[in-house]
Design an enzyme around this catalytic site. Structure first.
Site, PDB file in Angstrom:
ATOM      1  N   LYS A 130      -3.048   3.438 -11.248  1.00  0.00           N
ATOM      2  CA  LYS A 130      -3.201   3.964  -9.892  1.00  0.00           C
ATOM      3  C   LYS A 130      -4.496   4.756  -9.765  1.00  0.00           C
ATOM      4  O   LYS A 130      -5.224   4.642  -8.773  1.00  0.00           O
ATOM      5  CB  LYS A 130      -1.998   4.845  -9.544  1.00  0.00           C
ATOM      6  CG  LYS A 130      -1.944   5.315  -8.108  1.00  0.00           C
ATOM      7  CD  LYS A 130      -0.615   6.004  -7.821  1.00  0.00           C
ATOM      8  CE  LYS A 130      -0.430   6.255  -6.332  1.00  0.00           C
ATOM      9  NZ  LYS A 130       0.909   6.811  -6.023  1.00  0.00           N
ATOM     10  N   ASN A 155      12.734   7.967   2.459  1.00  0.00           N
ATOM     11  CA  ASN A 155      12.972   8.177   1.032  1.00  0.00           C
ATOM     12  C   ASN A 155      13.474   9.603   0.819  1.00  0.00           C
ATOM     13  O   ASN A 155      13.654  10.364   1.768  1.00  0.00           O
ATOM     14  CB  ASN A 155      11.700   7.901   0.216  1.00  0.00           C
ATOM     15  CG  ASN A 155      10.536   8.761   0.672  1.00  0.00           C
ATOM     16  OD1 ASN A 155      10.572   9.990   0.605  1.00  0.00           O
ATOM     17  ND2 ASN A 155       9.473   8.117   1.166  1.00  0.00           N
ATOM     18  N   ASP A 212       6.033   2.380   1.881  1.00  0.00           N
ATOM     19  CA  ASP A 212       5.162   1.238   1.595  1.00  0.00           C
ATOM     20  C   ASP A 212       5.319   0.133   2.628  1.00  0.00           C
ATOM     21  O   ASP A 212       4.410  -0.680   2.815  1.00  0.00           O
ATOM     22  CB  ASP A 212       5.473   0.673   0.211  1.00  0.00           C
ATOM     23  CG  ASP A 212       5.126   1.642  -0.906  1.00  0.00           C
ATOM     24  OD1 ASP A 212       4.103   2.336  -0.773  1.00  0.00           O
ATOM     25  OD2 ASP A 212       5.875   1.717  -1.891  1.00  0.00           O
ATOM     26  N   PHE A 241      -0.487  11.440  -6.451  1.00  0.00           N
ATOM     27  CA  PHE A 241       0.754  11.615  -7.190  1.00  0.00           C
ATOM     28  C   PHE A 241       1.347  10.246  -7.495  1.00  0.00           C
ATOM     29  O   PHE A 241       1.213   9.313  -6.692  1.00  0.00           O
ATOM     30  CB  PHE A 241       1.754  12.450  -6.393  1.00  0.00           C
ATOM     31  CG  PHE A 241       1.580  13.933  -6.564  1.00  0.00           C
ATOM     32  CD1 PHE A 241       2.526  14.689  -7.240  1.00  0.00           C
ATOM     33  CD2 PHE A 241       0.460  14.579  -6.060  1.00  0.00           C
ATOM     34  CE1 PHE A 241       2.368  16.058  -7.405  1.00  0.00           C
ATOM     35  CE2 PHE A 241       0.282  15.942  -6.218  1.00  0.00           C
ATOM     36  CZ  PHE A 241       1.237  16.682  -6.898  1.00  0.00           C
ATOM     37  N   LYS A 249      -7.425   3.318  -7.174  1.00  0.00           N
ATOM     38  CA  LYS A 249      -7.607   4.059  -5.925  1.00  0.00           C
ATOM     39  C   LYS A 249      -8.708   5.113  -6.005  1.00  0.00           C
ATOM     40  O   LYS A 249      -8.849   5.934  -5.113  1.00  0.00           O
ATOM     41  CB  LYS A 249      -6.273   4.680  -5.514  1.00  0.00           C
ATOM     42  CG  LYS A 249      -5.201   3.602  -5.333  1.00  0.00           C
ATOM     43  CD  LYS A 249      -3.926   4.111  -4.704  1.00  0.00           C
ATOM     44  CE  LYS A 249      -2.937   2.960  -4.541  1.00  0.00           C
ATOM     45  NZ  LYS A 249      -1.705   3.365  -3.824  1.00  0.00           N
TER      46      LYS A 249
END
Length: 399
Positions: free
Chosen positions: A336, A209, A278, A322, A340
């Site tokens: 998120k 990425n 991912d 992040f 998590k």
């Protein structure tokens, strides 16, 4: 700020008049303000103005030594607690980036070991010039801090970024820099992840990425300045690790998972700024894949979720994630955070100018379990890192 010796370097730009207000406010707060002006700056405002506001002599000429017991530029350099350059022209940025010392200000800057804060001001096209931007990047890598110029109507008639930030904002940053930094994370161990991962397809190709690692490296550097023992687990980047940081170099998502799981056991704070893939290829070709047709089908499998696993194993550790989003930023960030088990999540819309990958600036919003904590305007990634570390320190000390 009382008793702090602040040297203000004033260079030749129309924003000089704003700096008079800054010097006045610093003096009113008890700082011992010493002003150095370039000859160009004195064409806009006279040295007498700054002498009156600072209640100290103003230095302009390198060879005008008023006190025979000291060498003025060395005395100013040695005793400064902080050096502020405002307004900072393209010329002084170039001198600083290339180590030139041909006048009172640039010579003193070469001699000082004090932290340096720079507030640029210039025409928008000058500011965007690749050479100027390269000089800014070099100075940031040297540890100098910037107050990004604002956007708006410029004195030259153009509209764009280049207007020196207001004195009130510069004063805020000065106050932040003068606070005792080692008390924020002193005695803490911090793990920071940064950069991308690379998932190999064959010996010459990989999936990755656009992450440059700049945000994570800035955070690691801020943690060191705040007194933390800092380990940086980094994917492949072109960046030099900050001084005082122990870097663990990894390439793939699996390697990052292994490193984080091993390092986190000894840490009090985990800040996961890396952009981990991912998915990874199910099979990796041992030889370079040749073209066999108009299409190629790749089979991918999910990588292990490092942040979720850290959340499951956090056991009282402070965990920061992040969220790089392109839509519904707050909704996705909060989701998120809860899924998590994060203490904070730092979210940004990477589709917006100045907040995406590979740049030197960012624009983020920080959330906790109750919702938005703070929304920061566009600023350098170094500034974002400092603000985030300060917030983490506050949460650790005050709950």
């Amino acid at each position: 700020m009382t008793g702090k010796r602040i040297v203000v370097g004033v260079t030749g730009g129309i924003a000089v008049f704003k700096v008079a207000g800054l010097v006045s406010q610093l003096a009113q707060r008890g700082a011992d303000v010493r002003v150095i002006m370039t000859r160009s700056a004195s064409k806009f405002v006279t040295p007498l103005t700054f002498q009156t506001l600072s209640r100290n002599p103003v230095a302009v000429d390198t060879f005008e030594e008023k006190d025979p017991s000291v060498v003025t530029h060395i005395d100013l350099a040695d005793h400064a607690d902080l050096f502020v350059i405002a307004p900072a022209t393209a010329n002084i940025l170039a001198k600083m980036a290339h180590g030139l010392g041909d006048d009172m200000l640039s010579t003193t800057l070469l001699a000082t070991r004090a932290p340096i804060l720079i507030a640029p001001a210039m025409n928008v096209h000058m500011y965007q010039n690749p050479v100027v931007q390269e000089n800014i990047r070099k100075l940031e890598q040297l540890g100098h801090r910037f107050v990004e110029p604002a956007s708006g109507q410029l004195a030259c008639g153009y509209v764009g970024q280049g207007r020196m930030e207001e004195p009130e904002r510069i004063l805020e940053v000065i106050e932040e820099m003068l606070r005792e930094p080692r008390s924020v994370l002193q005695g803490k161990r911090v793990l920071v992840t940064a950069g991308p991962t690379r998932e190999p397809l064959d010996p010459v190709r990989y999936l990755s990425n656009r992450s440059s690692g700049k945000m994570g490296y800035a955070i690691a550097e801020a943690c060191v300045r705040a007194g933390a023992e800092t380990v940086l687990v980094s994917g492949p980047t072109a960046l030099t690790p900050p001084s005082g940081v122990r870097r663990v170099q990894v390439t793939t998502a699996e390697e990052m998972w292994q490193a984080v799981m091993q390092e986190m056991t000894a840490c009090d704070v985990i800040i996961k700024a890396a952009a981990v893939a991912d998915y990874t290829p199910v099979t990796v070709a041992s030889q370079k894949m040749k073209k066999t047709g108009d299409r190629m089908r790749l089979e991918l499998r999910r990588t292990r979720d490092i942040l979720a696993e850290a959340g499951q194993r956090k056991e009282g550790r402070f965990l920061v994630g992040f969220a790089a989003e392109t839509e519904q930023v707050a909704k996705h960030a909060m989701d998120k955070l809860h899924r998590k088990k994060l203490d904070l999540v730092v979210a940004n819309d990477v589709s917006r100018p100045g907040a995406g990958f590979d740049g030197d600036t960012n624009k983020v919003t920080v959330f906790d379990a109750e919702g938005e904590v703070v929304s920061l305007p566009q600023m350098s990634k170094r500034e974002v890192a400092d603000r985030l570390v300060a917030l983490i320190g506050e949460r650790l000390h005050h709950g």
